[in-house]
Motif scaffolding. Structure first.
Motif, PDB file in Angstrom:
ATOM      1  N   SER A  42       0.812  -1.225   0.000  1.00 23.98           N
ATOM      2  CA  SER A  42       0.000   0.000   0.000  1.00 23.98           C
ATOM      3  C   SER A  42       0.845   1.274   0.000  1.00 23.98           C
ATOM      4  N   GLU A  60      -8.362   4.569  -8.097  1.00 22.83           N
ATOM      5  CA  GLU A  60      -7.689   3.273  -7.945  1.00 22.83           C
ATOM      6  C   GLU A  60      -6.460   3.395  -7.046  1.00 22.83           C
ATOM      7  N   ARG A  63      -7.572   3.579  -3.518  1.00 27.06           N
ATOM      8  CA  ARG A  63      -7.986   2.251  -3.052  1.00 27.06           C
ATOM      9  C   ARG A  63      -6.769   1.388  -2.736  1.00 27.06           C
ATOM     10  N   ARG A  64      -5.778   1.406  -3.608  1.00 26.39           N
ATOM     11  CA  ARG A  64      -4.570   0.588  -3.407  1.00 26.39           C
ATOM     12  C   ARG A  64      -3.749   1.062  -2.212  1.00 26.39           C
ATOM     13  N   LYS A  66      -4.916   1.868   0.491  1.00 29.21           N
ATOM     14  CA  LYS A  66      -5.666   1.384   1.661  1.00 29.21           C
ATOM     15  C   LYS A  66      -5.832   2.522   2.660  1.00 29.21           C
ATOM     16  N   GLN A  93     -10.505  12.994   0.942  1.00 26.27           N
ATOM     17  CA  GLN A  93      -9.815  12.068   1.844  1.00 26.27           C
ATOM     18  C   GLN A  93      -8.938  12.829   2.839  1.00 26.27           C
TER      19      GLN A  93
END
Length: 125
Positions: A42, A60, A63-64, A66, A93
């Motif tokens: 991650s 993406e 997401r990767r 985490k 985020q």
């Protein structure tokens, strides 16, 4: 192997000179094993840049990564709409952001900063 990949990304001579996604992509396309290692680490996905990147790829990367702390960079001088969209996505985020480097026209930067949601407890710079 993950440590080697991270070292390549942390090289001060190349930090932000070659987009991290380009370096990660090159490493992950060598063979299946390297790809599996890259996808499983991650920390490789935490340096997010949105220039010349589709917002789907930004999603993406998030997401990767985490739950890892994110390091975000965007240049917003007359950016295309996909760059604005990807920037706003990252700024939602805020709780994961450790660093934010925004450069651009004041009105554009103010617009995207409106996307910040919640506390930025990890933010250092």
């Amino acid at each position: 192997m993950s440590m080697i990949f991270l070292y390549i990304l942390e090289d001060p001579e190349s930090l932000f000179s070659t987009p991290p996604t380009t370096r990660i992509r090159r490493m992950s396309h060598v063979c299946r094993r390297w790809r599996a290692i890259a996808l499983g680490c991650s920390m490789l996905w935490t340096r997010v840049e949105v220039e010349h990147v589709h917002p789907d790829w930004t999603a993406e990367m998030l997401r990767r990564a985490k739950r890892s702390t994110l390091f975000f960079r965007a240049r917003l001088f007359d950016p295309p709409e996909h760059t604005i969209k990807a920037t706003k996505l990252v700024l939602t985020q805020a709780h994961r952001l450790g660093e934010i480097h925004l450069a651009g026209h004041a009105n554009t930067v103010q617009d995207v900063l409106g996307s910040v949601k919640g506390e930025a407890s990890r933010l250092k710079s």
